[in-house]
Design a protein around this motif. Structure first.
Motif, mmCIF file in Angstrom:
data_model
loop_
_atom_site.group_PDB
_atom_site.id
_atom_site.type_symbol
_atom_site.label_atom_id
_atom_site.label_comp_id
_atom_site.label_asym_id
_atom_site.label_seq_id
_atom_site.Cartn_x
_atom_site.Cartn_y
_atom_site.Cartn_z
ATOM 1 N N CYS A 394 0.831 -1.218 0.000
ATOM 2 C CA CYS A 394 0.000 0.000 0.000
ATOM 3 C C CYS A 394 0.857 1.257 0.000
ATOM 4 O O CYS A 394 0.340 2.364 0.193
ATOM 5 C CB CYS A 394 -0.909 0.020 1.232
ATOM 6 S SG CYS A 394 -1.806 -1.486 1.523
ATOM 7 N N THR A 395 2.164 1.098 -0.186
ATOM 8 C CA THR A 395 3.102 2.219 -0.076
ATOM 9 C C THR A 395 3.680 2.542 -1.445
ATOM 10 O O THR A 395 4.205 1.658 -2.138
ATOM 11 C CB THR A 395 4.235 1.859 0.918
ATOM 12 O OG1 THR A 395 3.649 1.479 2.166
ATOM 13 C CG2 THR A 395 5.168 3.034 1.133
ATOM 14 N N SER A 396 3.587 3.806 -1.843
ATOM 15 C CA SER A 396 3.997 4.185 -3.198
ATOM 16 C C SER A 396 5.448 4.653 -3.275
ATOM 17 O O SER A 396 6.114 4.454 -4.293
ATOM 18 C CB SER A 396 3.073 5.288 -3.728
ATOM 19 O OG SER A 396 3.084 6.407 -2.852
ATOM 20 N N GLU A 400 10.285 4.342 1.225
ATOM 21 C CA GLU A 400 9.418 3.901 2.321
ATOM 22 C C GLU A 400 9.075 2.421 2.169
ATOM 23 O O GLU A 400 9.036 1.667 3.145
ATOM 24 C CB GLU A 400 8.144 4.743 2.349
ATOM 25 C CG GLU A 400 8.393 6.198 2.731
ATOM 26 C CD GLU A 400 7.118 7.029 2.698
ATOM 27 O OE1 GLU A 400 6.025 6.435 2.579
ATOM 28 O OE2 GLU A 400 7.219 8.260 2.782
ATOM 29 N N LYS A 401 8.838 1.999 0.933
ATOM 30 C CA LYS A 401 8.513 0.598 0.667
ATOM 31 C C LYS A 401 9.680 -0.306 1.098
ATOM 32 O O LYS A 401 9.485 -1.320 1.763
ATOM 33 C CB LYS A 401 8.212 0.416 -0.821
ATOM 34 C CG LYS A 401 7.769 -0.994 -1.205
ATOM 35 C CD LYS A 401 7.656 -1.139 -2.718
ATOM 36 C CE LYS A 401 6.433 -0.434 -3.263
ATOM 37 N NZ LYS A 401 5.206 -1.277 -3.152
ATOM 38 N N ARG A 402 10.901 0.094 0.717
ATOM 39 C CA ARG A 402 12.086 -0.690 1.081
ATOM 40 C C ARG A 402 12.231 -0.768 2.598
ATOM 41 O O ARG A 402 12.529 -1.830 3.152
ATOM 42 C CB ARG A 402 13.331 -0.055 0.457
ATOM 43 C CG ARG A 402 14.665 -0.545 1.031
ATOM 44 C CD ARG A 402 15.000 -1.960 0.651
ATOM 45 N NE ARG A 402 16.158 -2.461 1.409
ATOM 46 C CZ ARG A 402 16.859 -3.526 1.087
ATOM 47 N NH1 ARG A 402 16.542 -4.242 0.020
ATOM 48 N NH2 ARG A 402 17.880 -3.915 1.822
ATOM 49 N N GLU A 406 12.341 -4.029 5.035
ATOM 50 C CA GLU A 406 13.421 -4.330 5.978
ATOM 51 C C GLU A 406 12.867 -4.645 7.361
ATOM 52 O O GLU A 406 13.295 -5.600 8.026
ATOM 53 C CB GLU A 406 14.385 -3.138 6.070
ATOM 54 C CG GLU A 406 15.212 -2.918 4.824
ATOM 55 C CD GLU A 406 15.980 -1.612 4.847
ATOM 56 O OE1 GLU A 406 16.801 -1.406 3.941
ATOM 57 O OE2 GLU A 406 15.749 -0.776 5.764
ATOM 58 N N LEU A 407 11.905 -3.847 7.802
ATOM 59 C CA LEU A 407 11.369 -4.002 9.160
ATOM 60 C C LEU A 407 10.605 -5.309 9.338
ATOM 61 O O LEU A 407 10.488 -5.809 10.459
ATOM 62 C CB LEU A 407 10.472 -2.809 9.505
ATOM 63 C CG LEU A 407 11.211 -1.478 9.708
ATOM 64 C CD1 LEU A 407 10.219 -0.323 9.763
ATOM 65 C CD2 LEU A 407 12.053 -1.514 10.981
ATOM 66 N N CYS A 408 10.053 -5.866 8.255
ATOM 67 C CA CYS A 408 9.332 -7.141 8.386
ATOM 68 C C CYS A 408 10.199 -8.328 7.990
ATOM 69 O O CYS A 408 9.755 -9.480 8.058
ATOM 70 C CB CYS A 408 8.031 -7.132 7.591
ATOM 71 S SG CYS A 408 8.224 -7.203 5.797
ATOM 72 N N SER A 436 3.375 7.903 2.405
ATOM 73 C CA SER A 436 2.838 7.391 1.137
ATOM 74 C C SER A 436 2.086 6.075 1.329
ATOM 75 O O SER A 436 1.566 5.522 0.354
ATOM 76 C CB SER A 436 3.973 7.196 0.118
ATOM 77 O OG SER A 436 4.727 6.037 0.400
ATOM 78 N N CYS A 437 2.028 5.599 2.564
ATOM 79 C CA CYS A 437 1.298 4.358 2.851
ATOM 80 C C CYS A 437 -0.184 4.675 3.027
ATOM 81 O O CYS A 437 -0.556 5.457 3.909
ATOM 82 C CB CYS A 437 1.854 3.699 4.109
ATOM 83 S SG CYS A 437 1.051 2.140 4.537
ATOM 84 N N ARG A 438 -1.024 4.084 2.202
ATOM 85 C CA ARG A 438 -2.468 4.336 2.244
ATOM 86 C C ARG A 438 -3.218 3.002 2.223
ATOM 87 O O ARG A 438 -3.695 2.551 1.184
ATOM 88 C CB ARG A 438 -2.893 5.207 1.050
ATOM 89 C CG ARG A 438 -2.496 6.674 1.192
ATOM 90 C CD ARG A 438 -3.309 7.365 2.286
ATOM 91 N NE ARG A 438 -2.997 8.778 2.425
ATOM 92 C CZ ARG A 438 -2.071 9.260 3.226
ATOM 93 N NH1 ARG A 438 -1.359 8.430 3.949
ATOM 94 N NH2 ARG A 438 -1.875 10.554 3.332
ATOM 95 N N PRO A 439 -3.312 2.360 3.377
ATOM 96 C CA PRO A 439 -3.971 1.045 3.404
ATOM 97 C C PRO A 439 -5.480 1.162 3.247
ATOM 98 O O PRO A 439 -6.077 2.201 3.533
ATOM 99 C CB PRO A 439 -3.610 0.501 4.784
ATOM 100 C CG PRO A 439 -3.406 1.729 5.620
ATOM 101 C CD PRO A 439 -2.826 2.762 4.701
#
Length: 700
Positions: A394-396, A400-402, A406-408, A436-439
């Protein structure tokens, strides 16, 4: 069964807050990539599986709740297997592996899993894989991830042995009638080669996973220039590593908006297993001075018009909402500010790949969106890795996506612990950190856990104050930090403080015609009786109480009850009572100071020993700072009460910073007074716990 019997295994989970279920779902999802099929069920669904006739390997994931109890969903199962009439070979046919979840902050770590594991062993079941015990105190994934990694080879070996055993059974007569060992030798050689093949397959699968992820992530984003890692920033080697990330959880919820007409369900419908009571708050008192580090409040509830009953030492739960401002913030970020009062219908998505998908029990089939976000979902929950994985999609923004990847990921486990779990970062914090995360709304319903009712110790006696129930709490504060832009109060304590503000600071709007304050505010509660943390049944037995800060709460109820019994039964013999209390400052946060003096003067309390950790002293010998220090000063008395007079010892309060220190002090005292080594003293303390004479009511 629905699965291929040659590759099938039975997967059972017993969950309280959803963690065990989430881990079981992860196992179910991974099974397919290893050529296996998991037949997954909640352990409470005993009509859908039968361990008495189960031939395939069984995997059990089970959490622990309360003071070491199995989760509510496992109660019937545990009761069934604990039937004393079952023979010792009842489960001799059963092969299983068990993963227990717990928190070492609490005394009976992973006891839910240990209870089931121990009983299955007693009934003849065999491990095909070693038991794993995961600790939420340091991070479940430290045990869960490697346990799942090793599960697949163990399962394949177990299934292979089962297959070989079946083949051997068909020729057992021929084998037993022959003197030649050849069939057995061939069997061993075949099995050995098959196991080696499985190992190679598993290693190949792992290598391909890493390779595909490395290819996917090449040129995803340039390494960040920052030299310090944070929630939103990583540094080498993590920022340049190939990542092992969890499989994307399948979506399974569909949300349909249906206008503004209708009624929300009653709060009692959210608590399925208990009877709830809506009761008025009749009194609120601030027990600490304004300049105290923590603010402690006492609330009094009127239960006279209910059948709510309790004993001193019991606990009860308060049904609380999420903070209204945070709900509005969440609606705004999701672009749903105008839809908050619209009714939504929550259903299972048609064609979902999720096994056994169903609408979460804590989500009404139809209610307003604001009702779901306010009363049903724990929006302050620390996001699990599966949720982070879903948020990646959900992150464009590429950076931020990367970072979310990493965190998961397995490689980012320490960053997840440091910047999310240990920092108590919630979903709202993540949305601010990754703009940019829009779930979607359905993703929140799928991944945010149930908003739990908050538990509090009773601080009164129904015998002393009929029709009243009192409790004490500190207003929890979460200060702003790099990962949290704004400070926040505890979900329940912040709400209660706001609710009773008119009682704490009365004005003309909260005074009746006689000038007395009143309140019509009500809260919903339900009982959580404690089976052991009660006064001794024999009033002549002495007992000691250790309760610094708000840990004193249940002991006020103890002393009120004891005072009333002394007044009603002047011919009874009453044992001596000790209270060890501590706080920071004598003049700022000495809770119930006047009440304790009265208990001491009228003989209800025999000994009161107090300490103040932040007050300066001019004495040549520094006074004790903490309750464990005072206890050591009365070593002979502690040993006498516990060992000679068979008395009770109660501890209430913070576990890590107090209760562990108190138990260490008691071990030292037992060792010194009995002239025994530390190990022997620890065994004696364990015996006292077993006899329910050393009792704890602690929190982390």
């Amino acid at each position: 069964m629905c699965c291929d019997s040659k590759r099938r295994f039975l997967l059972l989970y017993a969950t309280q807050k959803g963690q065990a279920k989430a881990i079981a779902e992860e196992i179910w999802q991974q099974a397919g990539t290893h050529g296996l099929e998991a037949d997954m069920h909640c352990i409470s669904e005993m009509d859908k599986y039968n361990l008495e006739t189960e031939k395939d390997p069984v995997v059990i994931v089970i959490s622990t709740t309360g003071t070491g109890d199995p989760p509510d969903t496992a109660r019937k199962f545990v009761k069934k297997i604990q039937d004393s009439t079952l023979p010792p070979d009842h489960f001799a046919h059963l092969q299983y592996g068990l993963l227990g979840l717990g928190d070492s902050e609490y005394m009976f770590f992973c006891n839910g899993g240990k209870t089931v594991d121990r009983r299955l062993q007693e009934l003849g079941a065999q491990h095909f894989y070693d038991t794993g015990l995961a600790d939420d105190c340091v991070g479940l994934e430290l045990v869960v991830d490697p346990w799942i990694d090793g599960l697949w080879l163990a399962l394949k070996e177990a299934l292979l042995l089962q297959k070989e055993k079946g083949g051997m059974n068909s020729v057992v007569d021929a084998v037993t009638s022959s003197l030649s060992p050849a069939p057995h030798v061939v069997h061993e050689l075949n099995l050995s080669s098959e196991v080696q093949k499985l190992k190679l397959e598993d290693e190949g699968a792992k290598s391909s996973d890493v390779l595909s992820q490395k290819v996917d992530d090449i040129n995803l984003v340039a390494p960040a220039r920052n030299t310090e890692p944070s929630l939103v920033n990583s540094i080498p080697p993590l920022s340049q590593s190939a990542l092992n990330i969890p499989a994307l959880p399948p979506e399974y919820i569909e949300v349909q908006f249906q206008g503004t007409h209708g009624e929300n369900p009653h709060l009692s419908s959210l608590i399925s297993e208990e009877t709830t009571f809506e009761v008025p708050v009749t009194k609120a008192v601030q027990l600490t001075r304004e300049d105290a580090i923590k603010t402690a409040l006492l609330l009094e509830l009127d239960i006279s018009d209910t059948v709510f009953d309790y004993q001193p030492g019991d606990a009860f739960c308060v049904i609380c909402p999420n903070n209204a401002n945070e709900v509005e913030e969440l609606l705004h970020i999701l672009g749903l500010s105008e839809k908050g009062d619209d009714f939504v219908c929550v259903k299972v998505k048609q064609g979902t790949r999720k096994k056994g998908a169903s609408r979460p029990q804590h989500i009404p089939e139809r209610s307003t969106l604001k009702f779901i976000l306010t009363w049903c979902l724990e929006i302050r929950a620390v996001p699990k890795k599966a949720f982070l994985r879903a948020l990646v999609e959900c992150t464009s923004d590429a950076g931020e996506k990367r970072r979310l990847q990493e965190l998961c990921s397995r490689q980012g486990a320490s960053d997840y612990m440091r910047f999310i779990r240990d920092s108590n970062v919630c979903f709202l914090d993540l949305l601010y950190a990754f703009p940019s995360c829009r779930p979607s709304l359905n993703l929140l319903i799928e991944h945010l856990p149930k908003l739990q009712a908050r538990s509090y110790s009773v601080s009164s006696s129904n015998l002393y104050q009929p029709g009243k129930l009192c409790f004490v709490f500190n207003i929890v504060e979460f200060p702003a930090c790099p990962a949290r832009a704004v400070s926040r109060k505890g979900v329940c304590t912040g709400w209660l403080a706001e609710l009773v503000a008119p009682l704490l600071h009365p004005n003309k709007n909260t005074l009746d015609t006689k000038g007395e304050s009143f309140s019509t505010e009500k809260i919903s509660i339900f009982p959580r009786p404690n089976n052991t943390f009660h006064l001794p049944a024999d009033p002549s037995v002495p007992f000691m109480m250790v309760g610094p800060g708000t840990g004193i709460s249940p002991f006020i109820g103890f002393l009120q009850h004891r005072q009333r019994l002394r007044e009603q039964h002047t011919d009874w013999e009453f044992g001596e009572t000790w209270l060890f209390f501590g706080c920071r400052h004598q003049d700022r946060d000495y809770l119930f100071k006047d009440e304790l003096r009265c208990f001491l003067e009228n003989g209800t309390l025999t000994h009161l020993k107090v300490c103040f950790s932040r007050d300066s002293s001019t004495a040549e010998v520094a006074p004790p700072k903490y309750v464990q220090d005072i206890i050591r000063l009365y070593a002979k008395e502690v040993a006498r009460v516990l060992l000679e007079e068979k008395g009770y010892f109660y501890v209430c309060g913070d576990k890590k910073h107090m209760a562990d220190g108190v138990s260490d002090a008691v071990v030292e005292i037992l060792s010194m007074e009995m002239e025994a080594d530390r190990l022997e003293a620890m065994k004696i303390l364990a015996m006292l716990r077993e006899e329910k004479r050393y009792l704890q009511d602690v929190w982390s």
